[in-house]
Design an enzyme around this catalytic site. Sequence first.
Site, PDB file in Angstrom:
ATOM      1  N   LYS A  21       0.840  -1.199   0.000  1.00 64.12           N
ATOM      2  CA  LYS A  21       0.000   0.000   0.000  1.00 64.12           C
ATOM      3  C   LYS A  21       0.872   1.246   0.000  1.00 64.12           C
ATOM      4  O   LYS A  21       1.584   1.512   0.976  1.00 64.12           O
ATOM      5  CB  LYS A  21      -0.909   0.049   1.227  1.00 64.12           C
ATOM      6  CG  LYS A  21      -1.917   1.192   1.081  1.00 64.12           C
ATOM      7  CD  LYS A  21      -2.556   1.615   2.385  1.00 64.12           C
ATOM      8  CE  LYS A  21      -1.833   2.751   3.068  1.00 64.12           C
ATOM      9  NZ  LYS A  21      -1.873   4.035   2.370  1.00 64.12           N
ATOM     10  N   GLY A  29       7.048   4.522   8.392  1.00 63.10           N
ATOM     11  CA  GLY A  29       6.177   5.669   8.620  1.00 63.10           C
ATOM     12  C   GLY A  29       6.379   6.221  10.009  1.00 63.10           C
ATOM     13  O   GLY A  29       7.458   6.071  10.601  1.00 63.10           O
ATOM     14  N   SER A  30       5.346   6.807  10.540  1.00 66.97           N
ATOM     15  CA  SER A  30       5.483   7.488  11.823  1.00 66.97           C
ATOM     16  C   SER A  30       5.537   6.476  12.978  1.00 66.97           C
ATOM     17  O   SER A  30       4.970   5.381  12.884  1.00 66.97           O
ATOM     18  CB  SER A  30       4.297   8.424  12.034  1.00 66.97           C
ATOM     19  OG  SER A  30       3.097   7.683  12.028  1.00 66.97           O
ATOM     20  N   THR A  31       6.159   6.868  14.066  1.00 66.58           N
ATOM     21  CA  THR A  31       6.234   6.011  15.253  1.00 66.58           C
ATOM     22  C   THR A  31       4.826   5.774  15.800  1.00 66.58           C
ATOM     23  O   THR A  31       4.508   4.682  16.278  1.00 66.58           O
ATOM     24  CB  THR A  31       7.149   6.660  16.305  1.00 66.58           C
ATOM     25  OG1 THR A  31       8.472   6.694  15.753  1.00 66.58           O
ATOM     26  CG2 THR A  31       7.185   5.873  17.603  1.00 66.58           C
ATOM     27  N   GLU A  32       3.986   6.789  15.652  1.00 67.71           N
ATOM     28  CA  GLU A  32       2.608   6.674  16.159  1.00 67.71           C
ATOM     29  C   GLU A  32       1.870   5.515  15.478  1.00 67.71           C
ATOM     30  O   GLU A  32       1.276   4.656  16.148  1.00 67.71           O
ATOM     31  CB  GLU A  32       1.923   8.003  15.849  1.00 67.71           C
ATOM     32  CG  GLU A  32       0.608   8.206  16.470  1.00 67.71           C
ATOM     33  CD  GLU A  32      -0.065   9.434  15.847  1.00 67.71           C
ATOM     34  OE1 GLU A  32       0.602  10.202  15.118  1.00 67.71           O
ATOM     35  OE2 GLU A  32      -1.267   9.585  16.074  1.00 67.71           O
ATOM     36  N   GLY A  83       3.323   3.136  13.722  1.00 68.63           N
ATOM     37  CA  GLY A  83       4.100   1.929  14.014  1.00 68.63           C
ATOM     38  C   GLY A  83       3.645   1.285  15.316  1.00 68.63           C
ATOM     39  O   GLY A  83       3.526   0.066  15.430  1.00 68.63           O
ATOM     40  N   GLU A 127      10.146   0.637  10.424  1.00 69.64           N
ATOM     41  CA  GLU A 127      11.148   1.691  10.237  1.00 69.64           C
ATOM     42  C   GLU A 127      10.416   2.994  10.506  1.00 69.64           C
ATOM     43  O   GLU A 127       9.556   3.396   9.730  1.00 69.64           O
ATOM     44  CB  GLU A 127      11.712   1.610   8.817  1.00 69.64           C
ATOM     45  CG  GLU A 127      13.032   2.314   8.667  1.00 69.64           C
ATOM     46  CD  GLU A 127      12.866   3.727   8.182  1.00 69.64           C
ATOM     47  OE1 GLU A 127      12.764   4.621   9.050  1.00 69.64           O
ATOM     48  OE2 GLU A 127      12.837   3.926   6.963  1.00 69.64           O
ATOM     49  N   CYS A 168      13.260  10.451   7.286  1.00 63.27           N
ATOM     50  CA  CYS A 168      13.204   9.865   8.632  1.00 63.27           C
ATOM     51  C   CYS A 168      14.541  10.003   9.354  1.00 63.27           C
ATOM     52  O   CYS A 168      14.585  10.144  10.567  1.00 63.27           O
ATOM     53  CB  CYS A 168      12.771   8.415   8.559  1.00 63.27           C
ATOM     54  SG  CYS A 168      13.696   7.468   7.362  1.00 63.27           S
ATOM     55  N   GLU A 187       9.923  15.004  16.110  1.00 60.17           N
ATOM     56  CA  GLU A 187      10.261  14.937  14.679  1.00 60.17           C
ATOM     57  C   GLU A 187       9.429  15.988  13.949  1.00 60.17           C
ATOM     58  O   GLU A 187       8.201  15.921  13.938  1.00 60.17           O
ATOM     59  CB  GLU A 187       9.921  13.535  14.155  1.00 60.17           C
ATOM     60  CG  GLU A 187      10.340  13.316  12.733  1.00 60.17           C
ATOM     61  CD  GLU A 187      10.044  11.904  12.222  1.00 60.17           C
ATOM     62  OE1 GLU A 187       8.941  11.390  12.484  1.00 60.17           O
ATOM     63  OE2 GLU A 187      10.921  11.322  11.570  1.00 60.17           O
TER      64      GLU A 187
HETATM   65  P1  NDP Z   1       1.906   7.637   8.625  1.00 60.46           P
HETATM   66  O1  NDP Z   1       2.757   6.849   9.522  1.00 60.46           O
HETATM   67  O2  NDP Z   1       0.512   7.907   9.007  1.00 60.46           O
HETATM   68  O3  NDP Z   1       1.844   6.928   7.190  1.00 60.46           O
HETATM   69  C1  NDP Z   1       2.670   5.913   6.714  1.00 60.46           C
HETATM   70  C2  NDP Z   1       1.839   4.879   5.959  1.00 60.46           C
HETATM   71  O4  NDP Z   1       0.980   4.185   6.852  1.00 60.46           O
HETATM   72  C3  NDP Z   1       0.909   5.471   4.911  1.00 60.46           C
HETATM   73  O5  NDP Z   1       0.829   4.594   3.830  1.00 60.46           O
HETATM   74  C4  NDP Z   1      -0.384   5.569   5.669  1.00 60.46           C
HETATM   75  O6  NDP Z   1      -1.492   5.667   4.833  1.00 60.46           O
HETATM   76  C5  NDP Z   1      -0.379   4.284   6.424  1.00 60.46           C
HETATM   77  N1  NDP Z   1      -1.241   4.264   7.606  1.00 60.46           N
HETATM   78  C6  NDP Z   1      -1.805   5.302   8.274  1.00 60.46           C
HETATM   79  N2  NDP Z   1      -2.524   4.849   9.325  1.00 60.46           N
HETATM   80  C7  NDP Z   1      -2.405   3.509   9.331  1.00 60.46           C
HETATM   81  C8  NDP Z   1      -2.906   2.474  10.170  1.00 60.46           C
HETATM   82  N3  NDP Z   1      -3.651   2.747  11.237  1.00 60.46           N
HETATM   83  N4  NDP Z   1      -2.571   1.215   9.887  1.00 60.46           N
HETATM   84  C9  NDP Z   1      -1.789   0.908   8.837  1.00 60.46           C
HETATM   85  N5  NDP Z   1      -1.304   1.846   8.001  1.00 60.46           N
HETATM   86  C10 NDP Z   1      -1.591   3.130   8.236  1.00 60.46           C
HETATM   87  O7  NDP Z   1       2.611   8.964   8.307  1.00 60.46           O
HETATM   88  P2  NDP Z   1       1.930  10.276   7.725  1.00 60.46           P
HETATM   89  O8  NDP Z   1       1.990  10.189   6.291  1.00 60.46           O
HETATM   90  O9  NDP Z   1       0.578  10.516   8.302  1.00 60.46           O
HETATM   91  O10 NDP Z   1       2.878  11.375   8.295  1.00 60.46           O
HETATM   92  C11 NDP Z   1       2.724  11.820   9.631  1.00 60.46           C
HETATM   93  C12 NDP Z   1       4.064  12.052  10.261  1.00 60.46           C
HETATM   94  O11 NDP Z   1       4.786  10.849  10.290  1.00 60.46           O
HETATM   95  C13 NDP Z   1       4.949  13.001   9.498  1.00 60.46           C
HETATM   96  O12 NDP Z   1       4.715  14.314   9.871  1.00 60.46           O
HETATM   97  C14 NDP Z   1       6.306  12.547   9.919  1.00 60.46           C
HETATM   98  O13 NDP Z   1       6.651  13.156  11.121  1.00 60.46           O
HETATM   99  C15 NDP Z   1       6.155  11.074  10.130  1.00 60.46           C
HETATM  100  N6  NDP Z   1       6.621  10.262   9.010  1.00 60.46           N
HETATM  101  C16 NDP Z   1       7.766   9.566   9.184  1.00 60.46           C
HETATM  102  C17 NDP Z   1       8.268   8.819   8.156  1.00 60.46           C
HETATM  103  C18 NDP Z   1       9.518   8.066   8.313  1.00 60.46           C
HETATM  104  O14 NDP Z   1      10.024   7.535   7.345  1.00 60.46           O
HETATM  105  N7  NDP Z   1      10.049   7.963   9.491  1.00 60.46           N
HETATM  106  C19 NDP Z   1       7.618   8.759   6.852  1.00 60.46           C
HETATM  107  C20 NDP Z   1       6.391   9.485   6.795  1.00 60.46           C
HETATM  108  C21 NDP Z   1       5.932  10.215   7.837  1.00 60.46           C
HETATM  109  P3  NDP Z   1      -1.935   7.155   4.363  1.00 60.46           P
HETATM  110  O15 NDP Z   1      -0.860   7.697   3.544  1.00 60.46           O
HETATM  111  O16 NDP Z   1      -3.144   6.948   3.592  1.00 60.46           O
HETATM  112  O17 NDP Z   1      -2.181   7.927   5.619  1.00 60.46           O
END
Ligand code: NDP
Length: 794
Positions: A192, A244-247, A249, A266, A300, A397
């Site tokens: 996805k 993606g985000s720690t939240e 994760g 990651e 990240c 972050e």
């Molecule tokens: P997210 O962690 O929300 O998104 C990463 C991926 O996870 C996207 O494909 C997202 O879909 C998907 N996702 C969102 N919610 C869920 C869930 N409950 N279960 C499974 N998958 C999910 O990051 P955001 O894009 O919302 O960015 C928010 C913050 O996260 C940024 O401001 C940044 O601080 C941080 N971030 C960190 C990254 C890193 O590499 N460390 C990369 C991206 C963001 P969708 O895109 O549709 O929301």
Amino acid sequence: MTLTELMETLPYGPAPEAAQPALDWLKAHQGKFGLFIGGKWRDPASQEWFATLNPANAQKLAEVAQASAVDVDEAVKAARKAFIGWSQTPGHVRARYLYAMARQVQKHARLFAVLETLDNGKPIRETRDIDIPLVARHFYYHAGWAQLMESELAGYAPLGVVGQIIPWNFPLLMLSWKIAPALAMGNTVVLKPAEFTPLTALLFAEICQSIGLPPGVVNILTGDGKTGAALVEHPGVDKIAFTGSTEVGRLIRKATAGSGKKLSLELGGKSPFLVFEDADLDSAVEGVVDAIWFNQGQVCCAGSRLLVQEGIAERMYTKLRARMEKLRVGNPLDKAVDIGAIVAPVQLQKIQQLVQKGVEEGARLWQPSWAVPSEGCFYPPTLFTEVAPASTIAQEEIFGPVLAALTFRTPEEAVRLANNTRYGLAASIWSEDINLALDIATQIKAGTIWINSTNLFDAASGFGGYRESGFGREGGKEGLWEYVKKAESPHPKAQSRKTRAPSRAAKETPSLQPATFSFQPPIDRTAKLFIGGRQARPDSGYSKAVYAPDGQLLGEVGLGNRKDIRNAVEAARAAFEAWRKASAHNRAQILYFLAENLSERAEEFGHRIHAQTGQDGHAEVEAALEALFTAAAWADKYEGVVHPTPIRNVTLAIPEPIGVMGILCPDDQPLLALARLAGTALALGNTLVVVPSPLAPLVATDFYQVLETSDIPAGTFNIVTGERDELAKTLAEHDDVDAVWYAGPQAGHALVERASAGNMKRTWMLLPSGPLPNTDEILRQATQVKNIWVPYGA
Ligand code: NDP
């Protein structure tokens, strides 16, 4: 105007890359895309679509399908069906498919680069020169691993169907980091992409079709967080790989808890960029540009905390401001632009709010004199000085082009500040003194360290975090373990006496005849806990009876509680630095000595085991001695590697201890389990809080008498007896515990994995009975790989 004046004032003219080929591609699809499932395009079950926009001008690029749980189910079924064939496909054939992907990415490199820039807003210079070439490199590199899997990962098999969820900051690059190793190891995938940046993944799906990849091997589902959540929860998925985000994760950690799904995460970071006073300042300034203004700081591992030695701080800031004044923000398709658009208004707002917070908390803000374009999502490069270490902008972050600068006086203070974060993804160290730089590199808790360089990535080097930056590695051989499991084969008869050559220690062990044993354990002794090198009464003041399989009372052990666990963790933490720094040779010596002392008491232990388990105690003591010898042997032989990354550089991949570990032992073979699991973890430099099996704890409580005589430093090995799940929960929730190995019933797996989400500690789930894992698996679980990049060149 003289030529000199002209050279000094040379203004940049616009140098835009043509968007037309990408716009034509979108038009050829009528600006609307379905889901890629089982090798075919189909509409989403919900018939819902959403728009993806160009963040540089807010114009709509296309409509993409919103996948629901129904589509996720279809995609997982297609991947499962394809897995049967794909996992049986010879490595060489899989290698050829991966090679074809690499070639196709190269062939369409310009289209990919432009499309990525349009969808994400990052400068074309970066998509063209960094992202897309690295994507091709990942497919090439992993084609090689597909080819070599049979010989180099002998005995390992693919996991099955892998669910992969990626963010928007490096859309195609993250896709390649996920898909290439998964396919190379024989898995099939459902991926996805992020909601903001789905387009290059859809173009990639077309590539899969064009090269004749078997249907269902790669499935691409566009959608939002709900789609990701449905994928995470689908019972047909064997592993989730997430960036993606720690939240989020943390949500995924909780959602997969107890499901048996393998997980790699990651996550976020707040990486330090350390500049020592002997650094080459001009290079360091260019380093900062790459560290925090690359990809608008939406990285990240962005070097978002500048730690600069006090004596050179003002000079560094002056140079930095001069450089920032010359950075160019604007149309991402312009080849002369340094900083493009922020991915979306919501991200821009987040950056603005955090900057506002920085000002409110008293840090000094500096931005260049020029203004960013008023249309689209742009934010200027920003420098904060006089930042307090505990302030929001030093801890959170920001994920934008915002640098927070702090100063330090001594190397010790630099390390303390660098590690003053809940994250641990990367660090960059600048010093002309390689001794100093390497010394600092070993002390920083982060998965990747760049010396006199920053943001270097390559498929051959593992990447991933410590602590709340997640776990698992992507890239390098270390990344492959995330996509394989032990092939199912009859377990070697590790405990059979007949099939084993007796160890040296065992040969010296008097023969035991369990059937005729005369040793009766005294029942009046209550074994205490063993904390900080001393026997300790349990805080509760209660004890717990231990019975033989036939119901006979064997003794009592202390009933440990949360407080005892906390004390044990404190002792293990206090002992960790010294134990980690002890030479591997020294740790090996201590483990050999431990084995020697155990062999002295082999008869007593043999009887004790027999009394508690009814099994052949002699054989188990013998196997435990051998396990301790094996652990000692590995202490100074579990080596790292030097990755051949393609610049003038050595990339040292070093396995490091994880830290303080909680080990909840299985019920079967209690002494062997202790020796193999705890012995190996100890050998590699971890300090331990061990919870023995509640069914056979006396072996472990006897064992501390052996520990006491074996030069094991106080606090290195702690033993707390009690109710397994109660103690497991406390260990899993404890923020100063870095990993938990839990051997217990399935219900406990869910409990521990869920509780571990607090600090995202690593967990390893084992069953309470049955064969113990092999040493190679234990070695990997007991370590995390740090990659240190050391460029060279005069
Ligand atoms: P997210 O962690 O929300 O998104 C990463 C991926 O996870 C996207 O494909 C997202 O879909 C998907 N996702 C969102 N919610 C869920 C869930 N409950 N279960 C499974 N998958 C999910 O990051 P955001 O894009 O919302 O960015 C928010 C913050 O996260 C940024 O401001 C940044 O601080 C941080 N971030 C960190 C990254 C890193 O590499 N460390 C990369 C991206 C963001 P969708 O895109 O549709 O929301």
